[in-house]
Design an enzyme around this catalytic site. Structure first.
Site, PDB file in Angstrom:
ATOM      1  N   ARG A  27       5.480  -0.398  21.778  1.00  0.00           N
ATOM      2  CA  ARG A  27       5.086   0.297  20.551  1.00  0.00           C
ATOM      3  C   ARG A  27       5.523   1.761  20.629  1.00  0.00           C
ATOM      4  O   ARG A  27       5.886   2.375  19.644  1.00  0.00           O
ATOM      5  CB  ARG A  27       3.568   0.203  20.313  1.00  0.00           C
ATOM      6  CG  ARG A  27       3.165   0.956  19.056  1.00  0.00           C
ATOM      7  CD  ARG A  27       1.740   0.731  18.542  1.00  0.00           C
ATOM      8  NE  ARG A  27       0.811   0.150  19.457  1.00  0.00           N
ATOM      9  CZ  ARG A  27       0.199   0.811  20.441  1.00  0.00           C
ATOM     10  NH1 ARG A  27       0.411   2.099  20.627  1.00  0.00           N
ATOM     11  NH2 ARG A  27      -0.631   0.181  21.236  1.00  0.00           N
ATOM     12  N   ASP A  41      12.786  11.358  -0.961  1.00  0.00           N
ATOM     13  CA  ASP A  41      13.118   9.939  -0.799  1.00  0.00           C
ATOM     14  C   ASP A  41      14.599   9.799  -1.131  1.00  0.00           C
ATOM     15  O   ASP A  41      15.002   9.882  -2.288  1.00  0.00           O
ATOM     16  CB  ASP A  41      12.243   9.093  -1.741  1.00  0.00           C
ATOM     17  CG  ASP A  41      12.481   7.594  -1.554  1.00  0.00           C
ATOM     18  OD1 ASP A  41      13.566   7.222  -1.065  1.00  0.00           O
ATOM     19  OD2 ASP A  41      11.595   6.798  -1.903  1.00  0.00           O
ATOM     20  N   TYR A  97       9.733   5.107  -7.392  1.00  0.00           N
ATOM     21  CA  TYR A  97       9.611   3.721  -6.958  1.00  0.00           C
ATOM     22  C   TYR A  97       8.165   3.241  -7.155  1.00  0.00           C
ATOM     23  O   TYR A  97       7.220   3.940  -6.760  1.00  0.00           O
ATOM     24  CB  TYR A  97      10.011   3.635  -5.487  1.00  0.00           C
ATOM     25  CG  TYR A  97       9.889   2.250  -4.911  1.00  0.00           C
ATOM     26  CD1 TYR A  97      10.734   1.227  -5.337  1.00  0.00           C
ATOM     27  CD2 TYR A  97       8.941   1.949  -3.948  1.00  0.00           C
ATOM     28  CE1 TYR A  97      10.618  -0.048  -4.815  1.00  0.00           C
ATOM     29  CE2 TYR A  97       8.816   0.680  -3.422  1.00  0.00           C
ATOM     30  CZ  TYR A  97       9.666  -0.316  -3.864  1.00  0.00           C
ATOM     31  OH  TYR A  97       9.542  -1.578  -3.355  1.00  0.00           O
TER      32      TYR A  97
HETATM   33  C1  LIG Z   1      12.488   0.056  -1.735  1.00  0.00           C
HETATM   34  C2  LIG Z   1      12.110   1.461  -1.862  1.00  0.00           C
HETATM   35  C3  LIG Z   1      11.038   1.983  -1.146  1.00  0.00           C
HETATM   36  C4  LIG Z   1      10.147   1.123  -0.271  1.00  0.00           C
HETATM   37  O1  LIG Z   1      10.824   0.592   0.809  1.00  0.00           O
HETATM   38  P1  LIG Z   1      10.475  -0.824   1.517  1.00  0.00           P
HETATM   39  O2  LIG Z   1      11.455  -0.886   2.615  1.00  0.00           O
HETATM   40  O3  LIG Z   1      10.632  -1.880   0.475  1.00  0.00           O
HETATM   41  O4  LIG Z   1       9.067  -0.714   1.983  1.00  0.00           O
HETATM   42  C5  LIG Z   1      10.767   3.334  -1.283  1.00  0.00           C
HETATM   43  N1  LIG Z   1      11.503   4.127  -2.091  1.00  0.00           N
HETATM   44  C6  LIG Z   1      12.548   3.658  -2.786  1.00  0.00           C
HETATM   45  C7  LIG Z   1      13.328   4.589  -3.645  1.00  0.00           C
HETATM   46  C8  LIG Z   1      12.880   2.318  -2.708  1.00  0.00           C
HETATM   47  O5  LIG Z   1      13.905   1.839  -3.435  1.00  0.00           O
END
Ligand SMILES: *Cc1c(COP(=O)(O)O)cnc(C)c1O
Length: 381
Positions: free
Chosen positions: A46, A170, A98
């Protein structure tokens, strides 16, 4: 080192034990100790795994961060970022994000008295009036999902810095090939590596890149303490996928540009959302902060109904009807009922996410086939 060379070499070294050129999958939960506490820096999986570490080193260099910390999914990575906060703190977030990110902030973190205010960040000056003494994090998603608005990362980060607020971008939709938020002033960069970094729709994975050693340390602590780590096999798949990131994204962006132009001319199509258009409201800033305009295209229909969208969505052959994005194959989706179903309709309509809005993740097939596929599906209307 330039980007394409970094993708292949940076953070990646042949295996010390055997010389294997490709990073092995260290599928082990524990490591031998010669005497209590006497080990090679690896005690329990971990906490330490070399496949994971190699991946983290590689992502960190692509995003120009101090280090990357990886998780079992993009949302697990976001959860770790939110765990940097404490009860009473507040978050300011892009309003068009998202759906899963919205759900995590509102349905989980509200319970712990961490409140998020969702604001339109297209005019960065707009955010200042929402900043309070309690604001501790600004969450930026750009290009936004699914409306493909562009937020001026540099301008928002400058405002945050002035108030001593952390910023997290993001960067899932752009990938580090198109945009490097840390170079524009961000403190943290989030990826759902499930998308462009992995690139082959075969793994769920997430990571956070931190600008500083101190932030890395805090995230590393959360990674180990909360334990939402990715498995070594998944890290291997992301590492493998990432080696063609530049080629895949380059081609997908070229295809997306041609498809967006075709849709714009189409009589059944009402609006096309694509930051590469000169008349897109954030085109100028997209051009400044991104290498290309991305491979996501959204559009809605003259007949703005779920039924009309459904006809198109169920008739494409190469565009596969599925959630997700960023893979080599083109995907088509309906945000209102799929990725953004957890956002109330009233909120959706406010940002232009209509009932007929269709989102494309353009892949790396031949653009001619993809355009013909969409044109045929639009004939259903
Ligand atoms: C898919 C996505 C997420 C979440 O990611 P997962 O790997 O599905 O948990 C977060 N932000 C954006 C912009 C995404 O497209």
């Amino acid at each position: 080192m330039k980007f394409n060379t970094k993708v292949i070499h940076s953070g990646i070294k042949p295996d010390e034990a055997t010389g294997a050129v490709i990073t092995p999958i260290y599928q082990t939960s524990t490591y031998v100790q010669a005497a209590p506490g006497d080990h090679k820096g690896f005690a329990y999986a971990r906490t330490h795994n070399l496949t994971r570490k190699t991946l983290e080193d590689s992502i960190a260099t692509l995003e120009n961060g101090f280090d990357a910390v990886s998780f079992s999914s993009g949302l697990a990575a976001m959860d770790a970022v939110l765990k940097l906060l404490k009860s009473g703190d507040e978050v300011l977030s892009t309003n068009d994000i998202y759906g899963g990110s919205y759900r995590l902030m509102t349905k989980i973190y509200n319970k712990f008295d961490i409140k998020t205010t969702f604001v339109d960040m297209q005019n960065p000056a707009n955010i200042e009036k929402y900043i309070t003494k309690k604001t501790k994090l600004i969450w930026i998603e750009t290009p936004t999902n699914p409306m493909l608005n562009i937020i001026d990362i540099k301008a928002v980060c400058a405002i945050a810095k002035k108030h001593g607020i952390l910023t997290c971008v993001d960067n899932t939709f752009a990938s580090p090939y198109l945009q490097v938020p840390i170079d524009l002033g961000a403190d943290l960069v989030l990826h759902s590596a499930t998308k462009y970094l992995g690139g082959h729709s075969d793994v769920v994975h997430g990571c956070v890149v931190a600008r500083t050693e101190a932030l890395t340390k805090d995230l590393r602590f959360i990674q180990n303490a909360a334990g939402a780590i990715p498995g070594p096999q998944d890290c291997f798949l992301v590492l493998r996928g990432m080696k063609t990131l530049h080629l895949r994204v380059e081609r997908a962006c070229e295809n997306a540009k041609r498809i967006a132009k075709m849709l714009k001319r189409h009589p059944k199509v009402k609006n096309v959302y694509y930051p590469g258009f000169k008349d897109h409201k954030n085109h100028k800033i997209a051009k400044e902060q991104m290498r290309h305009f991305g491979a996501m295209v959204s559009f809605d229909l003259e007949d703005d109904t779920f039924e009309a969208a459904s006809k198109v969505l169920s008739k494409t052959r190469f565009f596969i009807l599925a959630e997700s994005l960023g893979g080599v194959e083109s995907l088509i989706g309906h945000p209102a009922t799929m990725t953004h179903a957890s956002i109330p309709r009233k909120e959706r309509l406010k940002v232009g996410l209509t009932d007929s809005l269709i989102r494309l993740s353009v892949g790396i097939e031949d653009a001619e086939d993809l355009m013909e596929d969409l044109e045929k599906a639009l004939l259903e209307l």
